[in-house]
Write a protein that holds these residues in place. Structure first.
Motif, PDB file in Angstrom:
ATOM      1  N   UNK A  41      -1.880  -2.053   1.022  1.00  0.00           N
ATOM      2  CA  UNK A  41      -2.020  -3.507   1.035  1.00  0.00           C
ATOM      3  C   UNK A  41      -0.635  -4.141   1.000  1.00  0.00           C
ATOM      4  N   UNK A  42      -0.441  -5.135   1.812  1.00  0.00           N
ATOM      5  CA  UNK A  42       0.851  -5.807   1.903  1.00  0.00           C
ATOM      6  C   UNK A  42       0.933  -6.879   0.827  1.00  0.00           C
ATOM      7  N   UNK A  43       2.071  -6.899   0.134  1.00  0.00           N
ATOM      8  CA  UNK A  43       2.278  -7.937  -0.865  1.00  0.00           C
ATOM      9  C   UNK A  43       2.760  -9.192  -0.162  1.00  0.00           C
ATOM     10  N   UNK A  44       2.009 -10.248  -0.356  1.00  0.00           N
ATOM     11  CA  UNK A  44       2.360 -11.528   0.245  1.00  0.00           C
ATOM     12  C   UNK A  44       2.798 -12.453  -0.871  1.00  0.00           C
ATOM     13  N   UNK A  45       4.012 -12.944  -0.759  1.00  0.00           N
ATOM     14  CA  UNK A  45       4.541 -13.831  -1.783  1.00  0.00           C
ATOM     15  C   UNK A  45       4.213 -15.275  -1.435  1.00  0.00           C
ATOM     16  N   UNK A  52       5.611 -14.737   9.520  1.00  0.00           N
ATOM     17  CA  UNK A  52       6.140 -13.525   8.885  1.00  0.00           C
ATOM     18  C   UNK A  52       5.002 -12.597   8.487  1.00  0.00           C
ATOM     19  N   UNK A  53       3.973 -13.167   7.904  1.00  0.00           N
ATOM     20  CA  UNK A  53       2.800 -12.372   7.492  1.00  0.00           C
ATOM     21  C   UNK A  53       2.166 -11.715   8.713  1.00  0.00           C
ATOM     22  N   UNK A  54       1.988 -12.486   9.786  1.00  0.00           N
ATOM     23  CA  UNK A  54       1.402 -11.946  11.019  1.00  0.00           C
ATOM     24  C   UNK A  54       2.258 -10.825  11.594  1.00  0.00           C
ATOM     25  N   UNK A  55       3.586 -10.995  11.559  1.00  0.00           N
ATOM     26  CA  UNK A  55       4.504  -9.976  12.087  1.00  0.00           C
ATOM     27  C   UNK A  55       4.413  -8.693  11.260  1.00  0.00           C
ATOM     28  N   UNK A  56       4.350  -8.831   9.938  1.00  0.00           N
ATOM     29  CA  UNK A  56       4.262  -7.657   9.060  1.00  0.00           C
ATOM     30  C   UNK A  56       2.972  -6.892   9.328  1.00  0.00           C
ATOM     31  N   UNK A  59       3.201  -5.130  12.756  1.00  0.00           N
ATOM     32  CA  UNK A  59       4.060  -3.944  12.713  1.00  0.00           C
ATOM     33  C   UNK A  59       3.360  -2.788  11.999  1.00  0.00           C
ATOM     34  N   UNK A  60       2.692  -3.091  10.903  1.00  0.00           N
ATOM     35  CA  UNK A  60       1.985  -2.053  10.156  1.00  0.00           C
ATOM     36  C   UNK A  60       0.863  -1.457  11.003  1.00  0.00           C
ATOM     37  N   UNK A  61       0.104  -2.292  11.682  1.00  0.00           N
ATOM     38  CA  UNK A  61      -0.991  -1.801  12.529  1.00  0.00           C
ATOM     39  C   UNK A  61      -0.460  -0.930  13.656  1.00  0.00           C
TER      40      UNK A  61
END
Length: 141
Positions: A41-45, A52-56, A59-61
């Motif tokens: 799970x990605x930590x979203x601050x 940025x969230x969409x890019x992360x 990239x992970x996918x």
């Protein structure tokens, strides 16, 4: 003895060794093999831009898809048919959960993964899987 095997991969050298070891096991015993990769799970601050969230996530996918594609290609080169699974969550918990749900008889994984902190003997994921698993766990070094 082990007809259904689950191999956990994360892109590390140890997980590649685990996958290749499982292939050898399968060839000798005519077992079925499944490969699992768990996206953390990605930590979203707070205040992180949506772009940025969409890019992360993107990239992970992409990395996960590439990893599972590589595993499939390795299996095809060995003449082995595999099933791949991509799940999200805490890796050790998800690996054990899938092993129980699908009634796997053996989990194969590397001794250390891509984590930032190396354990003294075993990686934290492999150590936790061995503690929680209902079935035998083969740790490859």
């Amino acid at each position: 003895m082990f007809n259904r095997i689950l191999v956990a991969i994360d892109g590390s050298i140890m997980s590649e060794k685990a996958l290749k070891s499982a292939f050898n096991f399968v060839k000798e015993r005519y077992s079925k093999i499944s490969v699992i990769h768990v996206e953390k799970n990605i930590e979203i601050t707070e205040g992180m831009p949506k772009a940025t969230i969409d890019r992360i996530y993107s990239e992970q996918s992409k990395e996960s898809e590439d990893l599972l594609h590589q595993a499939t290609a390795l299996a095809e080169n060995e003449g082995i048919e595999i099933e791949v699974q991509l799940v999200m969550g805490e890796p050790a918990i998800q690996i054990v959960k899938k092993a129980e749900e699908r009634n796997y008889q053996l989990i194969v994984m590397g001794s250390r993964g891509l984590g930032n902190i190396k354990g003294l003997m075993l990686g934290s994921v492999s150590q936790k899987v061995t503690q929680l698993s209902h079935c035998p766990v083969l740790i490859i070094k």
